[in-house]
Design a protein around this motif. Structure first.
Motif, short mmCIF file in Angstrom:
data_model
loop_
_atom_site.label_atom_id
_atom_site.label_comp_id
_atom_site.label_asym_id
_atom_site.label_seq_id
_atom_site.Cartn_x
_atom_site.Cartn_y
_atom_site.Cartn_z
N GLY A 136 -0.45 -1.36 10.04
CA GLY A 136 -0.86 -0.10 9.44
C GLY A 136 0.33 0.64 8.83
N PHE A 137 1.45 0.57 9.53
CA PHE A 137 2.69 1.16 9.01
C PHE A 137 3.03 0.56 7.65
CE2 PHE A 137 7.28 0.27 8.66
CZ PHE A 137 7.77 1.56 8.54
N LEU A 138 2.91 -0.76 7.54
CA LEU A 138 3.19 -1.41 6.26
C LEU A 138 2.14 -1.06 5.21
CD1 LEU A 138 4.33 -4.91 7.55
CD2 LEU A 138 5.77 -3.12 6.54
N ALA A 139 0.88 -1.04 5.63
CA ALA A 139 -0.20 -0.73 4.69
C ALA A 139 -0.06 0.68 4.11
CB ALA A 139 -1.55 -0.88 5.38
N ASP A 140 0.50 1.58 4.89
CA ASP A 140 0.65 2.97 4.44
C ASP A 140 1.83 3.17 3.50
OD1 ASP A 140 -1.58 3.72 5.86
OD2 ASP A 140 -0.46 4.47 7.58
N HIS A 141 2.64 2.15 3.33
CA HIS A 141 3.78 2.25 2.40
C HIS A 141 3.80 0.97 1.56
CE1 HIS A 141 7.52 3.87 0.92
NE2 HIS A 141 8.11 2.72 1.13
N GLU A 142 3.08 1.02 0.44
CA GLU A 142 2.85 -0.16 -0.38
C GLU A 142 4.12 -0.92 -0.77
OE1 GLU A 142 0.08 -1.59 -4.11
OE2 GLU A 142 0.68 0.51 -4.00
N PRO A 143 5.22 -0.24 -1.11
CA PRO A 143 6.42 -1.02 -1.45
C PRO A 143 6.87 -1.95 -0.31
CG PRO A 143 6.68 1.24 -2.19
CD PRO A 143 5.43 1.20 -1.35
N ASP A 144 6.83 -1.45 0.93
CA ASP A 144 7.19 -2.31 2.06
C ASP A 144 6.16 -3.41 2.25
OD1 ASP A 144 9.55 -1.03 2.67
OD2 ASP A 144 8.75 0.08 4.38
N LEU A 145 4.89 -3.09 2.10
CA LEU A 145 3.83 -4.08 2.24
C LEU A 145 4.05 -5.24 1.27
CD1 LEU A 145 0.98 -4.83 3.44
CD2 LEU A 145 0.04 -3.69 1.42
N ILE A 146 4.35 -4.93 0.04
CA ILE A 146 4.52 -5.96 -0.99
C ILE A 146 5.76 -6.81 -0.72
CG2 ILE A 146 5.04 -6.32 -3.44
CD1 ILE A 146 3.15 -3.86 -3.93
N VAL A 147 6.86 -6.17 -0.36
CA VAL A 147 8.09 -6.92 -0.10
C VAL A 147 7.94 -7.77 1.16
CG1 VAL A 147 10.55 -6.73 0.44
CG2 VAL A 147 9.55 -5.28 -1.32
N CYS A 148 7.34 -7.21 2.20
CA CYS A 148 7.13 -7.97 3.43
C CYS A 148 6.27 -9.20 3.15
CB CYS A 148 6.46 -7.09 4.49
SG CYS A 148 6.10 -7.94 6.03
N ALA A 149 5.18 -9.02 2.45
CA ALA A 149 4.30 -10.14 2.13
C ALA A 149 5.05 -11.22 1.36
CB ALA A 149 3.09 -9.66 1.34
N ALA A 150 5.84 -10.81 0.39
CA ALA A 150 6.61 -11.78 -0.40
C ALA A 150 7.59 -12.53 0.49
CB ALA A 150 7.34 -11.08 -1.54
N GLU A 151 8.27 -11.81 1.36
CA GLU A 151 9.24 -12.45 2.26
C GLU A 151 8.57 -13.43 3.22
OE1 GLU A 151 12.70 -12.14 2.64
OE2 GLU A 151 12.69 -11.09 0.72
N LEU A 152 7.35 -13.12 3.63
CA LEU A 152 6.63 -13.98 4.56
C LEU A 152 5.86 -15.08 3.84
CD1 LEU A 152 5.21 -11.34 7.08
CD2 LEU A 152 7.34 -12.68 7.23
N GLY A 153 5.78 -15.00 2.52
CA GLY A 153 5.08 -16.02 1.75
C GLY A 153 3.56 -15.90 1.84
N VAL A 154 3.09 -14.66 1.98
CA VAL A 154 1.65 -14.42 2.04
C VAL A 154 1.27 -13.37 1.01
CG1 VAL A 154 1.52 -15.03 4.50
CG2 VAL A 154 1.83 -12.64 3.85
N ASP A 155 0.01 -13.21 0.80
CA ASP A 155 -0.50 -12.18 -0.08
C ASP A 155 -0.56 -10.86 0.70
OD1 ASP A 155 -2.94 -10.63 -1.36
OD2 ASP A 155 -2.26 -12.11 -2.84
N PRO A 156 -0.29 -9.73 0.07
CA PRO A 156 -0.42 -8.45 0.79
C PRO A 156 -1.80 -8.28 1.42
CG PRO A 156 0.73 -8.10 -1.27
CD PRO A 156 0.24 -9.53 -1.29
#
Length: 95
Positions: free
Chosen positions: A63-83
């Protein structure tokens, strides 16, 4: 790096938990972001450690990541998944 069980499939809950733990690792890799997580979720480091197998705690991380889209997008990219995978994992954890 996609989470999966032994047979490559794993249950939805197991996959969601694994993805949330991976997202937590990514979140904690930056001190300022980790501090923001603790401040915004109300968790402390002990509660976070104790909640590693708790869907509500892991859901709070997502939820913390979902509430801050820039982190959500970067995290997903780093993990190799879709947001959207992170958002789906949050729902699967009941958060």
């Amino acid at each position: 790096m996609r989470p999966h069980g032994e047979n490559g499939k794993g249950g939805a809950g197991e996959q969601a938990q694994t993805l949330a733990l991976m997202a937590l690792g990514w979140t904690l890799s930056d001190g300022a972001r980790a501090d923001r997580l603790l401040a915004l979720t109300g968790l402390d480091s002990q509660a976070l450690r104790d909640g590693l197998d708790n869907g509500a705690v892991l859901g709070a991380v997502l939820g913390f990541l979902a509430d801050h889209e820039p982190d959500l997008i970067v995290c997903a990219a780093e993990l190799g998944v879709d947001p959207a995978d992170l958002i789906a994992a949050r729902r699967a954890l009941g958060a």
